[in-house]
Scaffold this motif. Structure first.
Motif, PDB file in Angstrom:
ATOM      1  N   ARG A 164      17.652  12.259 -30.882  1.00 12.62           N
ATOM      2  CA  ARG A 164      16.702  11.153 -30.782  1.00 12.62           C
ATOM      3  C   ARG A 164      17.400   9.808 -30.967  1.00 12.62           C
ATOM      4  O   ARG A 164      16.972   8.805 -30.396  1.00 12.62           O
TER       5      ARG A 164
ATOM      6  N   ASP B  32      11.639  -2.788 -18.255  1.00 12.17           N
ATOM      7  CA  ASP B  32      10.897  -1.616 -17.812  1.00 12.17           C
ATOM      8  C   ASP B  32      11.884  -0.468 -17.608  1.00 12.17           C
ATOM      9  O   ASP B  32      13.079  -0.683 -17.402  1.00 12.17           O
ATOM     10  N   PRO B  33      11.393   0.761 -17.640  1.00  9.23           N
ATOM     11  CA  PRO B  33      12.271   1.915 -17.388  1.00  9.23           C
ATOM     12  C   PRO B  33      12.847   1.875 -15.970  1.00  9.23           C
ATOM     13  O   PRO B  33      12.118   1.652 -15.017  1.00  9.23           O
TER      14      PRO B  33
ATOM     15  N   PHE C   9      15.107   7.900 -21.291  1.00 14.44           N
ATOM     16  CA  PHE C   9      14.002   8.834 -21.196  1.00 14.44           C
ATOM     17  C   PHE C   9      14.310   9.920 -20.178  1.00 14.44           C
ATOM     18  O   PHE C   9      14.891   9.659 -19.124  1.00 14.44           O
TER      19      PHE C   9
ATOM     20  N   PHE D  82       6.940  12.438 -19.757  1.00 15.54           N
ATOM     21  CA  PHE D  82       8.115  11.876 -20.410  1.00 15.54           C
ATOM     22  C   PHE D  82       8.355  12.460 -21.795  1.00 15.54           C
ATOM     23  O   PHE D  82       7.419  12.791 -22.532  1.00 15.54           O
ATOM     24  N   GLY D  83       9.634  12.547 -22.139  1.00 15.80           N
ATOM     25  CA  GLY D  83      10.027  12.893 -23.493  1.00 15.80           C
ATOM     26  C   GLY D  83      10.010  11.657 -24.379  1.00 15.80           C
ATOM     27  O   GLY D  83       9.730  10.549 -23.902  1.00 15.80           O
ATOM     28  N   PRO D  84      10.321  11.838 -25.661  1.00  7.30           N
ATOM     29  CA  PRO D  84      10.254  10.718 -26.611  1.00  7.30           C
ATOM     30  C   PRO D  84      11.420   9.748 -26.478  1.00  7.30           C
ATOM     31  O   PRO D  84      11.381   8.652 -27.026  1.00  7.30           O
ATOM     32  N   GLY D  85      12.458  10.143 -25.736  1.00  7.41           N
ATOM     33  CA  GLY D  85      13.584   9.252 -25.522  1.00  7.41           C
ATOM     34  C   GLY D  85      14.705   9.452 -26.520  1.00  7.41           C
ATOM     35  O   GLY D  85      14.508   9.973 -27.622  1.00  7.41           O
TER      36      GLY D  85
ATOM     37  N   TYR E   2       0.816   4.384 -17.179  1.00  2.00           N
ATOM     38  CA  TYR E   2       1.324   5.057 -18.352  1.00  2.00           C
ATOM     39  C   TYR E   2       1.049   4.188 -19.567  1.00  2.00           C
ATOM     40  O   TYR E   2       1.076   2.960 -19.489  1.00  2.00           O
TER      41      TYR E   2
ATOM     42  N   LYS F 209       2.336   3.532 -23.584  1.00  2.00           N
ATOM     43  CA  LYS F 209       3.493   3.799 -24.439  1.00  2.00           C
ATOM     44  C   LYS F 209       3.288   3.218 -25.823  1.00  2.00           C
ATOM     45  O   LYS F 209       3.058   2.016 -25.983  1.00  2.00           O
TER      46      LYS F 209
ATOM     47  N   ALA G 235       8.329   4.056 -30.304  1.00  2.00           N
ATOM     48  CA  ALA G 235       9.095   5.260 -30.668  1.00  2.00           C
ATOM     49  C   ALA G 235       8.596   6.523 -29.961  1.00  2.00           C
ATOM     50  O   ALA G 235       8.918   7.635 -30.386  1.00  2.00           O
ATOM     51  N   GLU G 236       7.820   6.363 -28.912  1.00  2.00           N
ATOM     52  CA  GLU G 236       7.386   7.512 -28.116  1.00  2.00           C
ATOM     53  C   GLU G 236       7.689   7.251 -26.646  1.00  2.00           C
ATOM     54  O   GLU G 236       7.870   6.106 -26.225  1.00  2.00           O
ATOM     55  N   GLY G 237       7.705   8.333 -25.866  1.00  2.00           N
ATOM     56  CA  GLY G 237       7.870   8.172 -24.437  1.00  2.00           C
ATOM     57  C   GLY G 237       6.566   7.768 -23.780  1.00  2.00           C
ATOM     58  O   GLY G 237       5.495   7.905 -24.371  1.00  2.00           O
ATOM     59  N   PRO G 238       6.623   7.240 -22.561  1.00  2.00           N
ATOM     60  CA  PRO G 238       5.387   6.898 -21.843  1.00  2.00           C
ATOM     61  C   PRO G 238       4.513   8.129 -21.645  1.00  2.00           C
ATOM     62  O   PRO G 238       5.008   9.215 -21.349  1.00  2.00           O
TER      63      PRO G 238
ATOM     64  N   PHE H  13       1.372   9.717 -19.499  1.00  2.00           N
ATOM     65  CA  PHE H  13       0.626   9.552 -18.255  1.00  2.00           C
ATOM     66  C   PHE H  13      -0.870   9.401 -18.549  1.00  2.00           C
ATOM     67  O   PHE H  13      -1.448  10.149 -19.347  1.00  2.00           O
TER      68      PHE H  13
ATOM     69  N   PHE I 277       2.231   0.555 -18.753  1.00  2.00           N
ATOM     70  CA  PHE I 277       3.109   0.372 -17.611  1.00  2.00           C
ATOM     71  C   PHE I 277       2.401   0.823 -16.340  1.00  2.00           C
ATOM     72  O   PHE I 277       1.811   1.898 -16.285  1.00  2.00           O
TER      73      PHE I 277
ATOM     74  N   PHE J 163       8.743   1.127 -12.106  1.00  2.00           N
ATOM     75  CA  PHE J 163       7.859   0.635 -13.148  1.00  2.00           C
ATOM     76  C   PHE J 163       7.749  -0.882 -13.127  1.00  2.00           C
ATOM     77  O   PHE J 163       8.683  -1.595 -12.758  1.00  2.00           O
TER      78      PHE J 163
ATOM     79  N   ALA K  55       6.917  -4.291 -15.676  1.00  2.00           N
ATOM     80  CA  ALA K  55       7.503  -4.697 -16.954  1.00  2.00           C
ATOM     81  C   ALA K  55       6.627  -4.344 -18.152  1.00  2.00           C
ATOM     82  O   ALA K  55       7.084  -4.415 -19.292  1.00  2.00           O
TER      83      ALA K  55
END
Lengths: 115, 114
Positions: free
Chosen positions: A9, A42-43, A90, A106-109, B36, B38, B41-44, B46, B89, B104, B106
């Motif tokens: 993580r 942004d990702p 991610f 998506f995962g938590p990154g 999405y 967010k 500390a978590e992922g996006p 859906f 997003f 994505f 911003a």
């Protein structure tokens, strides 16, 4: 329900070192995507794999490589790390490349810090 | 060149009211648009998507509207709840490139206050 798992993580590396990020997709998902999110940005899509073959490629530096294994997990290998590589990475997965409504999960990154 | 744009970096809404998040895109070669959410500390996560051949998709408190002529989509959340506070997003999936990547915006930070 099982989600996308990423490890580690958090990762701290020095410049010019190498790093390996791992991603375990949702069970039965066969497509994996990697994204990089810089601070306040942004990702950005890096690369994706479908059925263990590279499917699409985005803004991934030549210093980075990735692969998907027979169990569908994926690894992102990063070499000659630079300060600018510090970002949140991610991983996402989907069932099939043309997944229904386009949704990727998506995962938590992994937060990579390069010192 | 930013193909997906969210011009409002932040939005503050009172609990119970409607939240409207906006997104613009610059080319027509997208087949799906997605939203999405967010948390830190978590992922996006859906939320909802819409096909480019539709103009509306609804799922519970969330509705997405697509105006193809204006190249604009919006996410409506009604009623807004404090738990909706997050970064939202907008994303688009291009026709080309193997249908793989998402592009994505911003992000817009939504704050829902009591």
């Amino acid at each position: 329900a099982a989600g996308v798992i990423q490890s580690p993580r958090h990762l701290i590396k020095e410049k010019r070192e190498t790093a390996t990020l791992k991603c375990y997709p949702i069970p039965r998902h066969d497509t994996v995507y990697w994204y990089q999110q810089g601070p306040g940005q942004d990702p950005q899509f890096l690369i994706s794999f479908y059925e263990k073959m590279q499917s699409d490629k985005g803004s991934i530096p030549d210093r980075f490589s990735a692969q998907q294994f027979s169990d569908y997990h994926s690894e992102l290998n990063m070499s000659s790390l630079e300060l600018g590589d510090s970002a949140l990475y991610f991983c996402a997965s989907s069932l099939g490349r043309l997944a229904g409504g386009g949704e990727q999960f998506f995962g938590p990154g992994t937060r990579l810090t390069v010192l | 060149d930013q193909q997906v744009k969210q011009n409002s970096p932040s939005l503050s809404v009172q609990e119970g009211r409607i939240s409207i998040l906006n997104c613009d895109y610059t080319n027509s070669m997208f087949d799906y648009f997605l939203w999405y959410k967010k948390y830190p500390a978590e992922g996006p996560t859906f939320l909802i998507s819409i096909s480019s051949i539709k103009d509306k998709n609804e799922d519970g408190r969330f509705t997405v509207f697509l105006n193809k002529s204006a190249k604009h989509l919006s996410l409506h959340i009604v009623p807004s709840q404090p738990g909706d506070s997050a970064v939202y997003f907008c994303a688009a999936r291009p026709f080309s490139g193997g249908y793989n990547k998402l592009i994505f915006g911003a992000g817009t930070r939504l704050a829902v206050h009591p």
